[in-house]
Design a protein around this motif. Sequence first.
Motif, PDB file in Angstrom:
ATOM      1  N   MET A   1       0.869  -1.865  -0.393  1.00 43.56           N
ATOM      2  CA  MET A   1       0.150  -0.326  -0.145  1.00 43.56           C
ATOM      3  C   MET A   1       0.073   0.673  -0.066  1.00 43.56           C
ATOM      4  O   MET A   1       0.253   2.001  -0.244  1.00 43.56           O
ATOM      5  CB  MET A   1      -1.119   0.076   1.162  1.00 43.56           C
ATOM      6  CG  MET A   1      -1.819  -0.780   1.343  1.00 43.56           C
ATOM      7  SD  MET A   1      -3.262  -1.181   3.017  1.00 43.56           S
ATOM      8  CE  MET A   1      -3.358   0.396   2.689  1.00 43.56           C
ATOM      9  N   LEU A   2       2.390   0.814  -0.177  1.00 44.54           N
ATOM     10  CA  LEU A   2       3.044   2.371   0.281  1.00 44.54           C
ATOM     11  C   LEU A   2       2.758   3.464  -0.941  1.00 44.54           C
ATOM     12  O   LEU A   2       3.035   4.123  -0.525  1.00 44.54           O
ATOM     13  CB  LEU A   2       4.653   1.855   1.077  1.00 44.54           C
ATOM     14  CG  LEU A   2       4.419   1.156   2.549  1.00 44.54           C
ATOM     15  CD1 LEU A   2       5.655   0.869   3.242  1.00 44.54           C
ATOM     16  CD2 LEU A   2       3.972   2.541   2.903  1.00 44.54           C
TER      17      LEU A   2
ATOM     18  N   ALA B   1       3.298  13.665   7.652  1.00 41.22           N
ATOM     19  CA  ALA B   1       3.731  12.615   6.572  1.00 41.22           C
ATOM     20  C   ALA B   1       4.306  11.315   7.042  1.00 41.22           C
ATOM     21  O   ALA B   1       4.306   9.826   6.675  1.00 41.22           O
ATOM     22  CB  ALA B   1       5.334  12.593   5.530  1.00 41.22           C
ATOM     23  N   ALA B   2       4.914  11.846   8.059  1.00 40.91           N
ATOM     24  CA  ALA B   2       5.586   9.545   8.977  1.00 40.91           C
ATOM     25  C   ALA B   2       4.666   8.918   9.544  1.00 40.91           C
ATOM     26  O   ALA B   2       4.682   8.169   9.758  1.00 40.91           O
ATOM     27  CB  ALA B   2       6.439   9.835  10.021  1.00 40.91           C
ATOM     28  N   ALA B   3       3.033  10.328  10.154  1.00 47.86           N
ATOM     29  CA  ALA B   3       2.131   9.547  10.488  1.00 47.86           C
ATOM     30  C   ALA B   3       1.424   8.846   9.395  1.00 47.86           C
ATOM     31  O   ALA B   3       1.062   7.744   9.646  1.00 47.86           O
ATOM     32  CB  ALA B   3       1.433  11.070  11.081  1.00 47.86           C
ATOM     33  N   GLY B   4       0.986   9.715   8.357  1.00 48.86           N
ATOM     34  CA  GLY B   4       0.141   8.391   7.214  1.00 48.86           C
ATOM     35  C   GLY B   4       0.976   7.567   6.819  1.00 48.86           C
ATOM     36  O   GLY B   4       0.187   6.703   7.336  1.00 48.86           O
ATOM     37  N   VAL B   5       3.101   7.777   7.059  1.00 52.91           N
ATOM     38  CA  VAL B   5       3.465   6.415   6.977  1.00 52.91           C
ATOM     39  C   VAL B   5       2.867   5.226   8.089  1.00 52.91           C
ATOM     40  O   VAL B   5       2.468   4.165   7.537  1.00 52.91           O
ATOM     41  CB  VAL B   5       4.573   6.565   6.711  1.00 52.91           C
ATOM     42  CG1 VAL B   5       5.184   5.281   6.014  1.00 52.91           C
ATOM     43  CG2 VAL B   5       4.714   7.611   5.500  1.00 52.91           C
ATOM     44  N   ILE B   6       2.733   5.170   8.807  1.00 50.50           N
ATOM     45  CA  ILE B   6       3.233   4.727  10.019  1.00 50.50           C
ATOM     46  C   ILE B   6       1.737   4.155  10.585  1.00 50.50           C
ATOM     47  O   ILE B   6       1.055   2.966  10.434  1.00 50.50           O
ATOM     48  CB  ILE B   6       3.392   5.154  11.747  1.00 50.50           C
ATOM     49  CG1 ILE B   6       4.620   4.958  11.520  1.00 50.50           C
ATOM     50  CG2 ILE B   6       3.509   4.392  12.104  1.00 50.50           C
ATOM     51  CD1 ILE B   6       5.599   5.738  12.681  1.00 50.50           C
TER      52      ILE B   6
ATOM     53  N   VAL C   1       0.745   1.590   7.850  1.00 44.30           N
ATOM     54  CA  VAL C   1       1.607  -0.088   7.702  1.00 44.30           C
ATOM     55  C   VAL C   1       0.125  -0.392   8.910  1.00 44.30           C
ATOM     56  O   VAL C   1       0.456  -1.813   8.376  1.00 44.30           O
ATOM     57  CB  VAL C   1       3.047   0.175   7.874  1.00 44.30           C
ATOM     58  CG1 VAL C   1       3.994  -1.178   8.563  1.00 44.30           C
ATOM     59  CG2 VAL C   1       3.883   1.012   6.659  1.00 44.30           C
ATOM     60  N   VAL C   2       0.418   0.508  10.119  1.00 43.49           N
ATOM     61  CA  VAL C   2      -0.410  -0.441  11.115  1.00 43.49           C
ATOM     62  C   VAL C   2      -1.368  -1.688   9.810  1.00 43.49           C
ATOM     63  O   VAL C   2      -2.133  -2.328  10.860  1.00 43.49           O
ATOM     64  CB  VAL C   2      -0.733   0.416  12.481  1.00 43.49           C
ATOM     65  CG1 VAL C   2      -1.064  -0.613  12.723  1.00 43.49           C
ATOM     66  CG2 VAL C   2       1.150   0.665  12.707  1.00 43.49           C
ATOM     67  N   PHE C   3      -2.401  -0.202   9.564  1.00 45.59           N
ATOM     68  CA  PHE C   3      -3.668  -0.801   9.077  1.00 45.59           C
ATOM     69  C   PHE C   3      -3.871  -1.956   8.592  1.00 45.59           C
ATOM     70  O   PHE C   3      -4.100  -2.501   8.340  1.00 45.59           O
ATOM     71  CB  PHE C   3      -4.317   0.223   8.188  1.00 45.59           C
ATOM     72  CG  PHE C   3      -5.845  -0.106   7.464  1.00 45.59           C
ATOM     73  CD1 PHE C   3      -7.027   0.018   8.510  1.00 45.59           C
ATOM     74  CD2 PHE C   3      -5.828   0.025   6.643  1.00 45.59           C
ATOM     75  CE1 PHE C   3      -8.062  -0.120   7.653  1.00 45.59           C
ATOM     76  CE2 PHE C   3      -6.820   0.047   5.320  1.00 45.59           C
ATOM     77  CZ  PHE C   3      -7.842  -0.209   6.786  1.00 45.59           C
ATOM     78  N   ALA C   4      -2.649  -1.731   7.103  1.00 48.07           N
ATOM     79  CA  ALA C   4      -2.864  -2.620   5.921  1.00 48.07           C
ATOM     80  C   ALA C   4      -2.199  -3.686   7.112  1.00 48.07           C
ATOM     81  O   ALA C   4      -2.417  -4.764   6.425  1.00 48.07           O
ATOM     82  CB  ALA C   4      -1.459  -2.629   5.609  1.00 48.07           C
TER      83      ALA C   4
ATOM     84  N   TRP D   1      -3.905  -7.673   7.207  1.00 45.29           N
ATOM     85  CA  TRP D   1      -3.564  -8.822   6.401  1.00 45.29           C
ATOM     86  C   TRP D   1      -4.259 -10.122   8.083  1.00 45.29           C
ATOM     87  O   TRP D   1      -4.387 -10.863   7.589  1.00 45.29           O
ATOM     88  CB  TRP D   1      -2.336  -8.528   6.525  1.00 45.29           C
ATOM     89  CG  TRP D   1      -1.365  -9.672   6.623  1.00 45.29           C
ATOM     90  CD1 TRP D   1      -0.937 -10.414   4.857  1.00 45.29           C
ATOM     91  CD2 TRP D   1      -0.005 -10.424   6.361  1.00 45.29           C
ATOM     92  NE1 TRP D   1      -0.692 -12.215   4.979  1.00 45.29           N
ATOM     93  CE2 TRP D   1       0.241 -11.876   6.018  1.00 45.29           C
ATOM     94  CE3 TRP D   1       0.130 -10.118   8.188  1.00 45.29           C
ATOM     95  CZ2 TRP D   1       0.332 -12.498   6.184  1.00 45.29           C
ATOM     96  CZ3 TRP D   1       1.370 -11.755   8.645  1.00 45.29           C
ATOM     97  CH2 TRP D   1       1.116 -12.868   7.862  1.00 45.29           C
ATOM     98  N   VAL D   2      -3.636  -9.628   9.139  1.00 45.61           N
ATOM     99  CA  VAL D   2      -3.768 -10.551   9.743  1.00 45.61           C
ATOM    100  C   VAL D   2      -5.164 -10.953  10.272  1.00 45.61           C
ATOM    101  O   VAL D   2      -5.202 -12.415  10.451  1.00 45.61           O
ATOM    102  CB  VAL D   2      -3.287  -9.902  11.721  1.00 45.61           C
ATOM    103  CG1 VAL D   2      -3.182 -10.662  12.813  1.00 45.61           C
ATOM    104  CG2 VAL D   2      -2.097 -10.144  11.201  1.00 45.61           C
TER     105      VAL D   2
END
Length: 427
Positions: free
Chosen positions: A1-2, A26-31, A34-37, A41-42
């Motif tokens: 998704m990145l 921007a960093a908050a959006g990336v983190i 990643v957490v949401f993805a 997935w899990v």
Amino acid sequence: MLPSLLLPLVGVLFVGGFSARSYGWAAAGVIGTVVFAVVRWVTFTYEIVGDRLETKRSLISRSIRTIPLERIRGVDVSTPPMHRLLGLAILKIDTGASGSDEEAKLDGVTLAEAERLKSVLLRRSARPEERVPDVAATGPVERPIIVVPRRWLLYGPLSGAYLLTPFALAGGAVGLAFQWGDELGFGRDAAWTAGEWLWRHPYLLLIVALLLVVAMPFVGGLMYAVFNWDFTLKRRDGYLVAERGLINRRSVSLESERVRGYEIVDGLVERWAGVVRVWAIVTGLGDSQTRGQLLPDVPRTVAFQVTGEAVGPYRAALRAHPPIARNRRLFRAVFPWAALALVSAVAAWATGTMLWWIFLVLALLLAGAGVPLGLDRYASLGHGYDGVRLAVRSGSLRRSQAVVERRAVVGWRLRQTWFQRRAGVLT
């Protein structure tokens, strides 16, 4: 998704002026992404249980979707660039129950798993005790029907697909300049000034418009080639498989037993060039215009040969419709513009305004153009039956001939308007 975050993150940095706060957002959006993805997935699983597929999602509330295998009409496997780089694929399942949307999507399975699932999901039935065959080990039985030559991609601009791409790109660039002018460094006022200057020099706008028109067949043809690169139609273990695409390689499988016919479509320009496009008519298929394509633009003779081999030939001539149908087509094509011309003539005589004279001339021209259009629409009408398949053809600017097996017809609906009753015809 990145990768999908690239443009939004650039926009955040531009809007924030590359400040510490913008980097923080921007960093908050990336983190967060990643957490949401990872959580998605899990919490997502799928399982084939007997004669059905079950997908489960347990994020906040638990959701279980059950899809009987016998309801599956088609499976679409695509490999966008990022998935192809990682050896993954997207598998979409269509049952026709959700309109134009797929019933379920498995995003991020391996290519081998996608091929295995495609073989299993397209079965008519599966017993619980039956062992799933190892497709990777045995290999599917394939027989190519046609590989569209790349030189036929030159027919792409004739279909009109993607022809407006240059205007869309130009409009996007103009919108970007007006919205992000300050952030991009040249200022929004400069963009407005440039636009006002062009408005005061209309001949430059005309030149730009002409350049975009000239670019239409080239850019549209390029986009058409990217989406239909190496178009291949094959038969694999009882399925019709259509593969296409240069950047995003896509494979659509349709069970042959569910294909009830085909639709041959050509536009006015395509007809002059002798090329057509073909879609499958499949029982219950949701969006046949995107998931049921059998052929892109190919010569007409080739299309009939391929459809005859892949689905079944139609072996009868089309019957012409009665002359009254020609009169009706001419009336529909001419009368609205003739009425507008009459109204414009009365208004021009009463007011003497130049605008009404312009409307009068345009209406007369369109009424004159309606004569050949109506005659062509009548010439395109036809229907026939060869004992196995029914064929119906109509249209002009977009002419369509549908060929359907008799077993797919479950009933008839006869309709007569007041004008049709007067004329002694019906639909």
